[in-house]
Design a protein around this motif. Structure first.
Motif, mmCIF file in Angstrom:
data_model
loop_
_atom_site.group_PDB
_atom_site.id
_atom_site.type_symbol
_atom_site.label_atom_id
_atom_site.label_comp_id
_atom_site.label_asym_id
_atom_site.label_seq_id
_atom_site.Cartn_x
_atom_site.Cartn_y
_atom_site.Cartn_z
ATOM 1 N N HIS A 149 2.040 3.771 3.573
ATOM 2 C CA HIS A 149 3.485 3.889 3.850
ATOM 3 C C HIS A 149 4.348 3.392 2.691
ATOM 4 O O HIS A 149 5.559 3.198 2.841
ATOM 5 C CB HIS A 149 3.854 3.158 5.141
ATOM 6 C CG HIS A 149 3.720 1.668 5.082
ATOM 7 N ND1 HIS A 149 2.504 1.034 5.016
ATOM 8 C CD2 HIS A 149 4.653 0.676 5.094
ATOM 9 C CE1 HIS A 149 2.701 -0.288 4.997
ATOM 10 N NE2 HIS A 149 3.992 -0.521 5.027
ATOM 11 N N GLU A 150 3.721 3.179 1.539
ATOM 12 C CA GLU A 150 4.417 2.721 0.335
ATOM 13 C C GLU A 150 5.246 1.465 0.614
ATOM 14 O O GLU A 150 6.482 1.473 0.521
ATOM 15 C CB GLU A 150 5.292 3.840 -0.252
ATOM 16 C CG GLU A 150 4.476 5.009 -0.788
ATOM 17 C CD GLU A 150 5.299 6.004 -1.594
ATOM 18 O OE1 GLU A 150 6.534 6.009 -1.439
ATOM 19 O OE2 GLU A 150 4.696 6.755 -2.379
ATOM 20 N N PRO A 151 4.583 0.376 0.977
ATOM 21 C CA PRO A 151 5.297 -0.866 1.303
ATOM 22 C C PRO A 151 6.004 -1.460 0.097
ATOM 23 O O PRO A 151 5.618 -1.219 -1.045
ATOM 24 C CB PRO A 151 4.174 -1.786 1.784
ATOM 25 C CG PRO A 151 2.961 -1.288 1.059
ATOM 26 C CD PRO A 151 3.121 0.207 1.003
ATOM 27 N N LEU A 178 2.567 -0.567 -8.108
ATOM 28 C CA LEU A 178 3.514 -0.906 -7.042
ATOM 29 C C LEU A 178 4.603 -1.835 -7.563
ATOM 30 O O LEU A 178 5.788 -1.662 -7.270
ATOM 31 C CB LEU A 178 2.775 -1.548 -5.866
ATOM 32 C CG LEU A 178 3.616 -1.877 -4.626
ATOM 33 C CD1 LEU A 178 2.827 -1.589 -3.356
ATOM 34 C CD2 LEU A 178 4.064 -3.348 -4.620
ATOM 35 N N CYS A 179 4.208 -2.831 -8.355
ATOM 36 C CA CYS A 179 5.185 -3.778 -8.902
ATOM 37 C C CYS A 179 6.080 -3.129 -9.953
ATOM 38 O O CYS A 179 7.268 -3.425 -10.036
ATOM 39 C CB CYS A 179 4.470 -4.996 -9.461
ATOM 40 S SG CYS A 179 3.726 -6.027 -8.184
ATOM 41 N N GLY A 182 9.045 -1.598 -8.446
ATOM 42 C CA GLY A 182 10.003 -2.451 -7.746
ATOM 43 C C GLY A 182 9.454 -3.205 -6.560
ATOM 44 O O GLY A 182 10.203 -3.909 -5.873
ATOM 45 N N GLY A 183 8.155 -3.083 -6.290
ATOM 46 C CA GLY A 183 7.542 -3.823 -5.199
ATOM 47 C C GLY A 183 7.064 -5.187 -5.662
ATOM 48 O O GLY A 183 7.361 -5.637 -6.774
ATOM 49 N N ALA A 184 6.315 -5.855 -4.797
ATOM 50 C CA ALA A 184 5.776 -7.177 -5.132
ATOM 51 C C ALA A 184 4.432 -7.368 -4.439
ATOM 52 O O ALA A 184 4.179 -6.769 -3.391
ATOM 53 C CB ALA A 184 6.746 -8.278 -4.721
ATOM 54 N N ILE A 185 3.605 -8.215 -5.039
ATOM 55 C CA ILE A 185 2.285 -8.525 -4.512
ATOM 56 C C ILE A 185 2.149 -10.036 -4.384
ATOM 57 O O ILE A 185 2.480 -10.782 -5.304
ATOM 58 C CB ILE A 185 1.164 -8.026 -5.455
ATOM 59 C CG1 ILE A 185 1.236 -6.515 -5.673
ATOM 60 C CG2 ILE A 185 -0.209 -8.456 -4.929
ATOM 61 C CD1 ILE A 185 0.712 -5.669 -4.564
#
Length: 235
Positions: A149-151, A178-179, A182-185
């Protein structure tokens, strides 16, 4: 993206997590390190909303996990250290089930499942029951389900356990991509060499307390991460 403020969780007389504060920003791969029983899994379970905590706040993209857990969970994905999947389902049925939960359109889910299954060499096994999967195969399936779902935020507990070198490399690439978007882990790991090479920032926890956090250079200086970790563990 993820803000943990003064998080405290006790079990009886023991403080599993003691006044922990961490900020994980967009674009960051953040490693969470500590010995067994240090409080890593308790922290992670509290952050994702599957375990109540005693005090403090957790916000995901500005939303409180306590006040609006459903809205938070739409934006995140969680991979536990031992994926507890529905063994009676086939791999493809499980992925479609997860896609249904997140209301992913049929054409979109088909493309994502195909792309990730091919990358992890799992395509030919998707028709098999999950009960027949090895631990590594279950880990791969859990990763695909997490990304479907492309978190905005992916939280993982020891994600590299059970993965072969190629699968581990693919996961690292997925984390960075992903990062970069613009995402984060936020993930825990015992594999310090991986953390040192992969993470933008790292936090070390000991007996529930944060003992050191910052960029990799700030935490380890001229030493290796392993040397710093062992030194702090001995204190």
């Amino acid at each position: 993206m993820l803000k943990i403020e003064h998080l405290t969780k006790t079990y009886g007389d023991k403080k599993a997590v003691d006044d922990l504060s961490l900020h994980i920003h967009k674009g960051e791969i953040y490693g969470f390190i500590g010995h067994n029983g240090a409080g890593k899994t308790t922290t992670i379970k509290s952050v994702i909303g599957i375990q109540q905590f005693d005090s403090g706040t957790v916000t995901i993209d500005g939303i409180s996990i306590r006040r609006d857990p459903m809205k938070c969970k739409k934006e995140i994905a969680y991979i536990p250290d031992n994926p507890d999947l529905y063994d009676f389902m086939s791999g493809i049925k499980y992925l479609n089930f997860v896609a249904d939960v997140y209301r992913i359109p049929a054409d979109v889910r088909k493309e994502r499942i195909h792309r990730y299954a091919e990358a992890f060499e799992l395509t030919n096994d998707l028709g098999q029951p999950i009960s027949a999967y090895s631990h590594g195969m279950k880990q791969k399936l859990a990763i695909i389900a997490a990304w479907i779902h492309e978190p905005k935020l992916v939280i993982m507990d020891e994600p590299f356990v059970g993965l072969d070198p190629k699968a581990a490399h693919i996961l690292k690439e997925m984390m960075r991509e992903l990062c970069d978007n613009g995402g984060a882990i936020f993930f825990s790991t015992h594999v310090l060499e991986v953390a040192e090479k992969l993470c933008d920032k790292v936090a070390i926890i000991n007996h529930g307390k944060l003992v050191k956090a910052g960029t990799m250079d700030e935490v380890k200086g001229d030493d290796s991460l392993e040397e710093v970790f062992l030194e702090l563990e001995a204190v």
